[in-house]
Design an enzyme around this catalytic site. Structure first.
Site, PDB file in Angstrom:
ATOM      1  N   GLY A 178     -11.853 -11.976  48.574  1.00  0.00           N
ATOM      2  CA  GLY A 178     -10.902 -11.410  47.629  1.00  0.00           C
ATOM      3  C   GLY A 178     -11.194 -11.806  46.197  1.00  0.00           C
ATOM      4  N   GLY A 188      -9.130 -11.236  43.521  1.00  0.00           N
ATOM      5  CA  GLY A 188      -7.915 -11.145  42.723  1.00  0.00           C
ATOM      6  C   GLY A 188      -7.744 -12.370  41.843  1.00  0.00           C
ATOM      7  N   PHE A 189      -6.505 -12.622  41.404  1.00  0.00           N
ATOM      8  CA  PHE A 189      -6.247 -13.732  40.491  1.00  0.00           C
ATOM      9  C   PHE A 189      -6.636 -15.065  41.109  1.00  0.00           C
ATOM     10  CE2 PHE A 189      -3.189 -10.575  38.774  1.00  0.00           C
ATOM     11  CZ  PHE A 189      -3.603 -10.591  37.447  1.00  0.00           C
ATOM     12  N   GLY A 190      -6.299 -15.267  42.385  1.00  0.00           N
ATOM     13  CA  GLY A 190      -6.645 -16.522  43.020  1.00  0.00           C
ATOM     14  C   GLY A 190      -8.134 -16.699  43.186  1.00  0.00           C
ATOM     15  N   VAL A 197     -14.575  -7.311  54.992  1.00  0.00           N
ATOM     16  CA  VAL A 197     -14.554  -8.387  55.988  1.00  0.00           C
ATOM     17  C   VAL A 197     -13.742  -7.916  57.189  1.00  0.00           C
ATOM     18  CG1 VAL A 197     -13.765 -10.731  56.477  1.00  0.00           C
ATOM     19  CG2 VAL A 197     -14.821 -10.199  54.267  1.00  0.00           C
ATOM     20  N   GLU A 205       9.516  -0.623  36.134  1.00  0.00           N
ATOM     21  CA  GLU A 205       8.619  -0.329  35.010  1.00  0.00           C
ATOM     22  C   GLU A 205       8.101   1.108  35.075  1.00  0.00           C
ATOM     23  OE1 GLU A 205       7.165  -4.896  34.094  1.00  0.00           O
ATOM     24  OE2 GLU A 205       5.782  -3.555  35.140  1.00  0.00           O
ATOM     25  N   ASP A 230      -0.857 -14.507  47.205  1.00  0.00           N
ATOM     26  CA  ASP A 230       0.191 -13.785  47.938  1.00  0.00           C
ATOM     27  C   ASP A 230       0.031 -13.861  49.449  1.00  0.00           C
ATOM     28  OD1 ASP A 230       1.118 -13.074  45.481  1.00  0.00           O
ATOM     29  OD2 ASP A 230       0.459 -10.990  45.564  1.00  0.00           O
ATOM     30  N   ALA A 256       1.334 -13.318  39.797  1.00  0.00           N
ATOM     31  CA  ALA A 256      -0.008 -13.827  39.519  1.00  0.00           C
ATOM     32  C   ALA A 256      -0.069 -15.342  39.401  1.00  0.00           C
ATOM     33  CB  ALA A 256      -0.542 -13.171  38.240  1.00  0.00           C
ATOM     34  N   GLN A 257       0.965 -15.957  38.831  1.00  0.00           N
ATOM     35  CA  GLN A 257       0.873 -17.372  38.503  1.00  0.00           C
ATOM     36  C   GLN A 257       0.625 -18.296  39.697  1.00  0.00           C
ATOM     37  OE1 GLN A 257       0.511 -19.400  35.882  1.00  0.00           O
ATOM     38  NE2 GLN A 257       0.138 -17.506  34.764  1.00  0.00           N
TER      39      GLN A 257
END
Length: 448
Positions: free
Chosen positions: A23, A25-27, A93, A184, A313, A330-331
């Site tokens: 992955g 992503g952010f992590g 994967v 949003e 997540d 995200a944090q």
């Protein structure tokens, strides 16, 4: 196109510990950035070759931004000499074999010393296959482009049909899910209805355009504070959005939304922002997974394993402050990725690991021009213009790449003064399977 059996992962052997990250992503990217090539060989797998800034995905869907302004190629991010022992492979994967310590992919398997699952989330339709077939999700860039084409085609068709029932169906937009994405998106659509569409289609009456926001709980923005929810409800109502709380969608056949209780809404566009679940990968025992996420300890180690980790997540770390796990923003992923890089080095050096402690920097949501809400540390709640400025600043700051920051900022400045969404192009017409109205439109009005 080569067949899978003609391909190979082509990862060189190494004497260093190999860290496989699933992955980007952010992590995943924050972990990879902090791992030193002196200590590890780092291999990243992902099914797309870019890192996307998903909080701005709704602006791609509503023609406010182009997709390349919220995405950065992973190879570009890790292409410098600082990442000389980093390898990215664009591959799916298919499984994890913890006994053999291998990751299985469509084109072969790869042994690992440390495995990190950072796959994020996938769309949760709660078992409703009909909604899955006909609704428009908003989780990836292709979803945003499909939705953009669908909405613009709907306006073009509504402008040319003489049937008032079909026109109304085309001008009804139903958003399911009152979380940040739904709120949003609803606000952006309302801004288009007020400032953009009447200029594009001068002969149409956009007072007939309806934007429905459907939420199953008793308030919008359930993850945020009550104060933020109340302000958001007020802002949405001022924009003319029809809010239905404590309401569930039972069915949608591409033309009619059926709500629990029997109410029906005719629409060609139902947008599904109602929920996600962890994108877990097969191979680990069932007791490692709870509510669609990997159970992890305070070091992000998956239950029962000292060399398999999950972050972001897809990880469920239960703490007294977060008994249901950390929020799906995200944090947590960013902070867990950075700490895990330190802990992997500690493992190699046989040093004690540092437990994860989440620092909540707050939550933000924007509801159109000059309207936003912010839950900040120390129980500070803001709304209106000041929260809107904070939202703009934070999202520019966390975009990846200087070019993306510059492009998005210039787009926002231009839009602020002109009320223009500048990317209203139907580049690839979208036809949903079984969508009679869209198919008729393409057949009648498009030529080869």
């Amino acid at each position: 196109m080569l067949k899978p059996d003609k391909l190979s992962l082509n990862i060189p052997d190494t004497t260093k510990p190999r860290v496989v990250i699933i992955g980007g992503g952010f992590g995943g990217i924050n972990l990879a950035r902090k791992l030193s090539e002196k200590h590890f060989q780092v291999v990243m797998f992902d099914r797309q070759n870019y890192h996307g800034f998903w909080p701005l995905l709704y602006q791609v869907a509503t023609a406010g931004l182009e997709p390349d302004s919220i995405a950065e190629p992973l190879r570009k991010m890790f292409g410098s000499d600082d990442y000389g022992d980093f390898y990215f492979r664009l591959v799916k994967v298919t499984g994890i074999n913890p006994d053999a310590r291998t990751v299985d992919t469509l084109i072969g398997e790869l042994p690992y010393d440390f495995l990190v699952v950072a796959t994020g989330t996938k769309i949760n339709y709660f078992g409703n296959d009909q909604i899955k077939k006909y609704a428009f999700p908003l989780k990836q860039i292709p979803h945003a482009l499909n939705l953009r084409s669908q909405m613009l085609q709907a306006f073009e068709q509504a402008n040319m049909t003489s049937d008032p029932e079909i026109r109304q169906s085309l001008m009804n937009f139903v958003i399911v899910g009152g979380g940040p994405t739904g709120v949003e998106l609803a606000g952006a659509l309302a801004e288009m209805k007020k400032h953009v569409l009447p200029t594009d289609y001068p002969g149409m009456d956009f007072t007939q355009m309806n934007i429905f926001l459907i939420e199953g709980m008793d308030r919008v923005l359930p993850p945020m504070s009550v104060e933020a929810s109340e302000k958001t409800h007020k802002y949405l109502s001022e924009l003319g959005i029809i809010i239905k709380l404590n309401t569930l969608v039972e069915a949608y056949d591409g033309e009619i939304v059926i709500l629990k209780g029997g109410e029906q809404i005719k629409t060609n566009t139902l947008i599904w922002a109602a929920g996600v679940s962890g994108a877990v990968i097969g191979g680990l025992p069932e007791e490692c997974v709870e509510r669609g996420r990997y159970l992890v300890n305070e070091f992000n180690q998956v239950k029962g394993y000292d060399n398999i980790f999950a972050i972001g997540d897809v990880a469920l770390m239960k703490t007294p402050e977060f008994p249901k796990g950390h929020p799906g923003v995200a944090q947590p992923a960013i902070q867990q990725g950075k700490l895990l890089a330190k802990n992997l080095k500690r493992l190699v050096l046989k040093q004690p690991l540092e437990p994860f402690k989440y620092f909540d920097k707050g939550s933000l949501a924007i509801i159109g021009r000059n309207r936003a809400v912010a839950d900040l540390p120390n129980n500070i709640h803001l709304g209106g213009f000041f929260a809107w400025v904070i939202w703009l600043f934070v999202h520019i700051m966390y975009l990846i790449g200087f070019r993306n920051k510059l492009v998005v900022l210039s787009n926002w400045i231009y839009k602020f003064f002109t009320y223009e969404n500048g990317t209203r192009l139907i580049i690839r017409p979208f036809i949903r399977k079984g969508d009679r109205v869209s198919q008729d439109f393409i057949n009648k009005y498009n030529t080869d």
